[in-house]
Scaffold this active site. Structure first.
Site, short mmCIF file in Angstrom:
data_model
loop_
_atom_site.label_atom_id
_atom_site.label_comp_id
_atom_site.label_asym_id
_atom_site.label_seq_id
_atom_site.Cartn_x
_atom_site.Cartn_y
_atom_site.Cartn_z
N LYS A 114 89.46 83.59 2.69
CA LYS A 114 88.49 84.21 1.78
C LYS A 114 88.85 83.92 0.33
O LYS A 114 87.97 83.68 -0.50
CB LYS A 114 88.41 85.73 2.03
CG LYS A 114 87.69 86.04 3.34
CD LYS A 114 87.38 87.51 3.48
CE LYS A 114 86.60 87.75 4.76
NZ LYS A 114 86.46 89.16 5.10
N LYS A 196 84.18 78.75 12.77
CA LYS A 196 83.47 79.86 13.45
C LYS A 196 82.09 80.12 12.84
O LYS A 196 81.85 79.83 11.67
CB LYS A 196 84.35 81.12 13.46
CG LYS A 196 84.30 81.94 12.23
CD LYS A 196 84.99 83.27 12.36
CE LYS A 196 84.85 83.93 11.00
NZ LYS A 196 85.46 85.19 10.80
N LYS A 199 77.96 84.48 8.91
CA LYS A 199 76.72 84.71 8.16
C LYS A 199 76.84 84.28 6.71
O LYS A 199 75.86 84.18 6.00
CB LYS A 199 76.26 86.16 8.30
CG LYS A 199 77.28 87.19 7.92
CD LYS A 199 76.91 88.57 8.47
CE LYS A 199 78.16 89.40 8.69
NZ LYS A 199 77.99 90.53 9.57
P1 TYM Z 1 83.15 91.45 10.50
O1 TYM Z 1 82.13 92.34 9.87
O2 TYM Z 1 83.47 90.15 9.83
O3 TYM Z 1 82.73 91.10 11.98
C1 TYM Z 1 82.34 92.11 12.89
C2 TYM Z 1 82.84 91.78 14.29
O4 TYM Z 1 82.30 90.54 14.74
C3 TYM Z 1 83.34 89.69 15.21
N1 TYM Z 1 82.97 88.30 14.90
C4 TYM Z 1 82.91 87.30 15.79
N2 TYM Z 1 83.16 87.26 17.11
C5 TYM Z 1 82.99 86.08 17.75
N3 TYM Z 1 82.60 84.94 17.13
C6 TYM Z 1 82.34 84.93 15.79
N4 TYM Z 1 81.94 83.81 15.20
C7 TYM Z 1 82.50 86.15 15.07
N5 TYM Z 1 82.31 86.49 13.77
C8 TYM Z 1 82.62 87.80 13.69
C9 TYM Z 1 84.58 90.14 14.44
O5 TYM Z 1 85.75 89.79 15.13
C10 TYM Z 1 84.37 91.63 14.38
O6 TYM Z 1 84.83 92.26 15.55
N6 TYM Z 1 87.51 93.48 9.24
C11 TYM Z 1 86.39 93.61 10.13
C12 TYM Z 1 85.69 94.95 10.02
C13 TYM Z 1 86.56 96.15 10.18
C14 TYM Z 1 87.07 96.66 11.39
C15 TYM Z 1 87.79 97.83 11.05
C16 TYM Z 1 87.01 96.23 12.72
C17 TYM Z 1 86.95 96.99 9.17
N7 TYM Z 1 87.70 98.01 9.70
C18 TYM Z 1 88.46 98.59 12.02
C19 TYM Z 1 87.68 96.99 13.67
C20 TYM Z 1 88.39 98.15 13.33
C21 TYM Z 1 85.39 92.54 9.78
O7 TYM Z 1 85.33 92.06 8.68
O8 TYM Z 1 84.50 92.27 10.76
#
Ligand code: TYM
Length: 330
Positions: A114, A196, A199
């Site tokens: 990032k 990966k 969005k």
């Molecule tokens: P975020 O918002 O980037 O993504 C949400 C969830 O989607 C999964 N994900 C994917 N899985 C498979 N293939 C992909 N290309 C892909 N892109 C995203 C992510 O693994 C995630 O599960 N840091 C986290 C949010 C968060 C969180 C938490 C999660 C904040 N606090 C506590 C669990 C517990 C995040 O940015 O996810």
């Protein structure tokens, strides 16, 4: 009666979910909701690590809540809430940041990625992001965290922080386990299958959005980058494009990779891409309908938000009080 084990997870309100978010995480949230006591958050504080227009962020939070429900999360059975509505998250984040080392945070691959994408805004929040995530999880004495593969390292640091804190103050936090699906944990970009699906990708053809109309979905799959071998066979290293499409097809149809290989033996990539596109469009269709209905019922969404914040605050408050007591902050 044994108490149900607890799940916590969250997603950032960065727009419409992608097929990656859905297959990597959301589908498991839905599948596990009867068996576990689930708490799902719209992690809006995390979104401040990038610049947003206030109006957009406000709308995206509401929209993400509606997407959770549209995907099948039942707000009657689970707690759905906005992270910023429960102040314990920010408070515990501060405490835990005093038990987290600069060295371990600087090893986070997501921080490095990032930071390289926003060189003009490498803020401290981007660096301490995993500490806030640890606070999210640990506040609820969470057993299981369903996420995609890219969050594995953040889960490991949350576990390390919990164990370190417990080592000093006794058993304050439950040490959580990750729950990562076998197929679909890392959905790749349709345009560059070595990266990966995300969005934030500038090329809209690289990802499927939860709200893409069926014809757009099929078109994006038709254009997906593959190889020239013209054999439908799973080999993530040498055939990342086709392997990604096979994982997606397997996730949405429930067929094994072997079955898919047999079903499409001797058929061209063109046929297969259309089949994947149509299967994905069919999976998303009912979600899209429900989403539109929900977005027309703002009062209902506000009510879910309000109740969720109350219920989450109660649980989080108990953990925070214990942390303050143990550390001498009474
Ligand atoms: P975020 O918002 O980037 O993504 C949400 C969830 O989607 C999964 N994900 C994917 N899985 C498979 N293939 C992909 N290309 C892909 N892109 C995203 C992510 O693994 C995630 O599960 N840091 C986290 C949010 C968060 C969180 C938490 C999660 C904040 N606090 C506590 C669990 C517990 C995040 O940015 O996810």
């Amino acid at each position: 009666m044994t108490e149900k084990k607890r799940i916590f997870s969250g997603m950032q309100p960065t727009g419409f979910l992608t097929l990656g978010n859905y297959l990597g995480a959301m589908r498991n949230w839905v599948a596990l909701q009867d068996e576990y006591d689930c708490i799902y958050s719209v992690v809006d504080l995390h979104s401040l690590t990038v610049r947003n227009e206030a109006k957009d962020l406000r709308e995206r939070r509401m929209s993400l809540l509606a997407q959770y429900i549209a995907c099948g999360i039942n707000p009657e059975k689970n707690i759905l809430f906005m992270q910023s509505h429960v102040s314990a998250h920010a408070e515990l984040c501060w405490v835990l940041s005093c038990f987290t080392y600069m060295g371990e945070l600087s090893r986070m691959t997501q921080f490095k990625e990032k930071a390289s994408k926003q060189e003009d805004n490498i803020n401290a929040g981007l660096f301490t992001y995993p500490v806030l995530m640890a606070a999210d999880i640990l506040l609820y004495q969470t057993d299981l965290v369903p996420v995609g593969d890219d969050q594995k390292q953040h889960l490991e640091i949350a576990r390390d922080i919990a164990a370190r804190f417990n080592g000093i103050y006794g058993d304050v936090f439950k040490v959580p386990e990750p729950y990562i699906p076998k197929v679909g944990a890392r959905i790749m970009s349709l345009q560059d299958p070595t990266g990966k699906m995300s969005k934030s990708d500038e090329n809209k053809n690289s990802y499927i959005s939860l709200l893409d109309p069926p014809e757009t979905i099929v078109r994006k799959f038709k254009r997906a980058v593959t190889d020239s071998e013209a054999v439908i066979r799973f080999d993530a290293e040498n055939k990342p494009g086709i392997s990604n499409l096979m994982s997606i097809y397997s996730s949405v149809t429930g067929k094994t990779l072997e079955q898919i290989q047999n079903d499409f033996e001797g058929r061209g990539y063109g046929d297969f891409k259309i089949a994947v596109g149509e299967a994905v469009a069919e999976t998303l269709r009912p979600i899209q309908e429900r989403y539109r209905e929900l977005m027309a019922s703002k009062d209902y969404l506000l009510d879910v938000m309000r109740k969720g914040a109350e219920n989450a605050s109660r649980i989080a408050g108990r953990t925070l009080a214990k942390v303050y007591r143990k550390t001498g902050l009474v």
